[in-house]
Design a protein around this motif. Structure first.
Motif, short mmCIF file in Angstrom:
data_model
loop_
_atom_site.label_atom_id
_atom_site.label_comp_id
_atom_site.label_asym_id
_atom_site.label_seq_id
_atom_site.Cartn_x
_atom_site.Cartn_y
_atom_site.Cartn_z
N GLU A 140 0.86 -1.18 0.00
CA GLU A 140 0.00 0.00 0.00
C GLU A 140 0.89 1.23 0.00
N GLU A 191 0.94 5.51 -0.34
CA GLU A 191 0.23 6.78 -0.35
C GLU A 191 1.22 7.86 -0.72
N ARG A 207 -3.87 7.19 -1.92
CA ARG A 207 -3.49 5.87 -1.41
C ARG A 207 -4.05 4.78 -2.31
N THR A 258 4.16 5.63 3.05
CA THR A 258 3.46 6.90 2.91
C THR A 258 4.50 7.98 2.67
#
Length: 132
Positions: free
Chosen positions: A49, A51, A56, A126
């Protein structure tokens, strides 16, 4: 006569599981400075994942490699400072402050790792503007 059975854990798997958060942070730092995440992505999970500045999505390891390499080429990192790092028996977290060649341009990279099948795997990344 007693028979003992032992399950042999390969030395390489033990080494990967025993890696310190400093080693994970060092890999992140050197990959970002070289603008090349190819060394970092083999230690990512199959699906990661990511972002980037509020957007995201889940990516395959290959897609993540292409996305992050393109992002790093555009941002031209000049320095990476590890701000925080933490490890538990099954999770690790690294926060890095990345400066680029553009004046006043800094981003914060937050990488989260999980111990999966005896290896540290990046599960989430992230990237956000440091000045938000």
């Amino acid at each position: 006569m007693a028979v003992m059975l032992a399950i042999a854990v390969p030395a390489d798997a033990q080494r990967k599981a025993a890696r310190s958060v400093e080693e994970l942070a060092g890999e992140l730092r050197s990959s970002v400075l070289r603008s090349d995440v190819a060394d970092l992505m083999p230690s990512a999970s199959e699906s990661i994942e990511i972002e980037l500045f509020g957007e995201r999505r889940h990516y395959s390891r290959g897609q993540a490699t292409l996305l992050l390499n393109g992002f790093l080429e555009d941002s031209s990192p000049t320095s990476v400072r590890i701000a925080k790092s933490y490890r538990t028996p099954s999770a690790a977290f690294v926060e890095a402050i990345v400066s680029s060649s553009f004046p006043g341009s800094e981003s914060v990279w937050l990488a989260r790792y999980a111990l999966m099948r005896g290896e540290w795997r990046m599960r989430e990344l992230t990237v956000e503007d440091a000045h938000d």
